[in-house]
Design an enzyme around this catalytic site. Structure first.
Site, PDB file in Angstrom:
ATOM      1  N   HIS A   1       0.870  -1.192   0.000  1.00 57.57           N
ATOM      2  CA  HIS A   1       0.000   0.000   0.000  1.00 57.57           C
ATOM      3  C   HIS A   1       0.896   1.228   0.000  1.00 57.57           C
ATOM      4  O   HIS A   1       1.464   1.594   1.027  1.00 57.57           O
ATOM      5  CB  HIS A   1      -0.900   0.016   1.238  1.00 57.57           C
TER       6      HIS A   1
ATOM      7  N   ARG B   1       2.206   9.581  -5.451  1.00 58.10           N
ATOM      8  CA  ARG B   1       1.788  10.861  -6.039  1.00 58.10           C
ATOM      9  C   ARG B   1       2.180  10.910  -7.521  1.00 58.10           C
ATOM     10  O   ARG B   1       2.240   9.892  -8.181  1.00 58.10           O
ATOM     11  CB  ARG B   1       2.354  12.042  -5.256  1.00 58.10           C
TER      12      ARG B   1
ATOM     13  N   HIS C   1     -10.486   0.902   1.704  1.00 63.70           N
ATOM     14  CA  HIS C   1     -10.272   1.856   2.792  1.00 63.70           C
ATOM     15  C   HIS C   1     -11.474   1.682   3.710  1.00 63.70           C
ATOM     16  O   HIS C   1     -12.574   2.145   3.400  1.00 63.70           O
ATOM     17  CB  HIS C   1     -10.183   3.285   2.257  1.00 63.70           C
TER      18      HIS C   1
ATOM     19  N   HIS D   1      -4.603  -0.905   5.741  1.00 63.13           N
ATOM     20  CA  HIS D   1      -4.244  -0.130   6.936  1.00 63.13           C
ATOM     21  C   HIS D   1      -5.220  -0.367   8.091  1.00 63.13           C
ATOM     22  O   HIS D   1      -5.873   0.552   8.586  1.00 63.13           O
ATOM     23  CB  HIS D   1      -4.082   1.353   6.620  1.00 63.13           C
TER      24      HIS D   1
ATOM     25  N   LEU E   1      -5.114   9.101   7.986  1.00 64.35           N
ATOM     26  CA  LEU E   1      -6.411   8.439   7.924  1.00 64.35           C
ATOM     27  C   LEU E   1      -6.227   7.036   7.382  1.00 64.35           C
ATOM     28  O   LEU E   1      -5.562   6.878   6.352  1.00 64.35           O
ATOM     29  CB  LEU E   1      -7.382   9.229   7.038  1.00 64.35           C
TER      30      LEU E   1
ATOM     31  N   ASP F   1       1.318   2.559   3.561  1.00 67.10           N
ATOM     32  CA  ASP F   1       0.473   3.739   3.373  1.00 67.10           C
ATOM     33  C   ASP F   1       1.312   5.011   3.484  1.00 67.10           C
ATOM     34  O   ASP F   1       0.821   6.059   3.917  1.00 67.10           O
ATOM     35  CB  ASP F   1      -0.683   3.761   4.381  1.00 67.10           C
TER      36      ASP F   1
ATOM     37  N   HIS G   1       3.044  14.567   1.840  1.00 64.86           N
ATOM     38  CA  HIS G   1       2.440  15.878   1.601  1.00 64.86           C
ATOM     39  C   HIS G   1       3.497  16.926   1.901  1.00 64.86           C
ATOM     40  O   HIS G   1       4.293  16.763   2.838  1.00 64.86           O
ATOM     41  CB  HIS G   1       1.242  16.130   2.527  1.00 64.86           C
TER      42      HIS G   1
END
Length: 346
Positions: free
Chosen positions: A13, A17, A136, A174, A219, A247, A251
């Site tokens: 996972h 980007r 998810h 996750h 999240l 995951d 950012h």
């Protein structure tokens, strides 16, 4: 000096980007990992096989020279996904799984599924052809507490779906709760779960104690300590139904450090060092290879990697950069809040 040699791991996972961010982060994954399941929640999302083909080409083009890395592509499930396109993607060997994002559950998920019935033709086709669904696992209805989203999703969405389509292979991605762990353990077949590096290490205190700490916000959000311990027990057990999915989600700092910060933690660069620490702490170094290198391939019907990596336990702590610079901006690296002594050789 203590050493541990394992098959080269995979990440089941991963967020790479696109554009300058992709170019800035992919080397941190390809340095240690042979394969990764690539998340499709770009803007716009990867919804067709043609989209996935183009994205895969961009990933391969961004790889550092000499790195051997296989991106395993996924499609973003919508209420309008074409089952024939999905089947063609699987037959071609391009598509490894399809990803279900409940609309609004996480970053770039607003085009996700609101009414699962509208996606049933695709899900039925996936069950027929043996293509896994990655989920998810959170509901997004406003009346549900954010810390209860996973448990409510299992009860109201996932279990009814699995009863309706028992032959559908589902990956709970996750997993963050003991509810999720127990649900996977209770299943007779066709259910497994990925666990992130950071959810093995942090609980919700990391986000909130001593001030708001945006670089621990992700999240699904980290839960209370009892849930973290359940994740640790599952990951270090050797149980083949649990495997690594970082995951890792970069950012740039301005999007994290603001009044309405983005969810995501960047762990690709130090995941193997963090995992070795966790497994050593729990007396389970002999189970690290299963979690990081064996269970995932077995679940997805792939052979484990033949290549090996060696982890070395150093006397002095191993340092990683606090931040990395990308063409898109500065990204803060996950800080596990303890010194790391395990390092990947070479």
């Amino acid at each position: 000096m203590q050493k541990l040699t394992i098959r080269r791991p995979d990440d089941w996972h991963l967020h790479l980007r696109d554009g300058a961010m992709l170019e800035g982060v992919i080397g941190d994954t390809s340095r240690h990992f042979a394969r990764a399941i690539i998340m499709p929640n770009l803007v716009p999302p990867v919804v067709t096989t043609a989209d996935a083909t183009a994205y895969r080409e961009r990933i391969l083009k961004a790889l550092p020279a000499g790195d051997r890395f296989q991106p395993l592509m996924t499609l973003y499930l919508t209420e309008h996904t074409n089952p024939d396109d999905v089947e063609e993607g699987k037959k071609s060997g391009l598509i490894t799984a399809v990803k279900l994002y409940p609309a609004g559950a996480t970053t770039n998920s607003h085009g996700g599924v609101r009414n699962l019935d509208k996606a049933m033709p695709t899900l039925e086709r996936m069950a027929k052809i043996g293509l896994p669904l990655c989920v998810h696992g959170e509901v997004t209805t406003p009346e549900v507490d954010i810390f209860d989203r996973e448990a409510v999703f299992i009860e109201t969405v996932l279990d009814p779906l699995r009863q309706r389509l028992p032959e559908l292979k589902v990956t709970m991605e996750h997993v963050t709760t003991s509810d999720g762990i127990d649900y996977i353990k209770s299943a007779k077949a066709n259910l497994a779960g990925s666990i992130t590096t950071h959810h093995l290490i942090i609980n919700r205190n990391a986000i909130l104690v001593g001030g708001i700490r945006p670089h621990y916000y992700c999240l699904p959000v980290a839960k209370r300590e009892s849930h973290r311990l359940a994740l640790r027990a599952a990951a270090t057990s050797g149980d083949s139904r649990f495997f690594l999915g970082t995951d890792s989600a970069p950012h740039v700092d301005p999007l994290k450090e603001c009044a309405c910060g983005c969810a995501g933690i960047y762990t690709s660069i130090n995941t193997m060092s963090c995992l070795a620490h966790v497994f050593e702490q729990d007396g389970a170094l002999d189970k690290l290879e299963a979690f990081a290198s064996l269970n995932g391939p077995a679940w997805y019907g792939l052979a484990p990697n033949e290549e090996r990596i060696t982890l070395i336990r150093r006397v002095e702590s191993v340092t990683f950069p606090e931040k990395i610079e990308t063409g898109a901006g500065t990204v803060t690296v996950f800080d596990p809040m303890f010194p790391l002594h395990w390092d990947v050789e070479g």
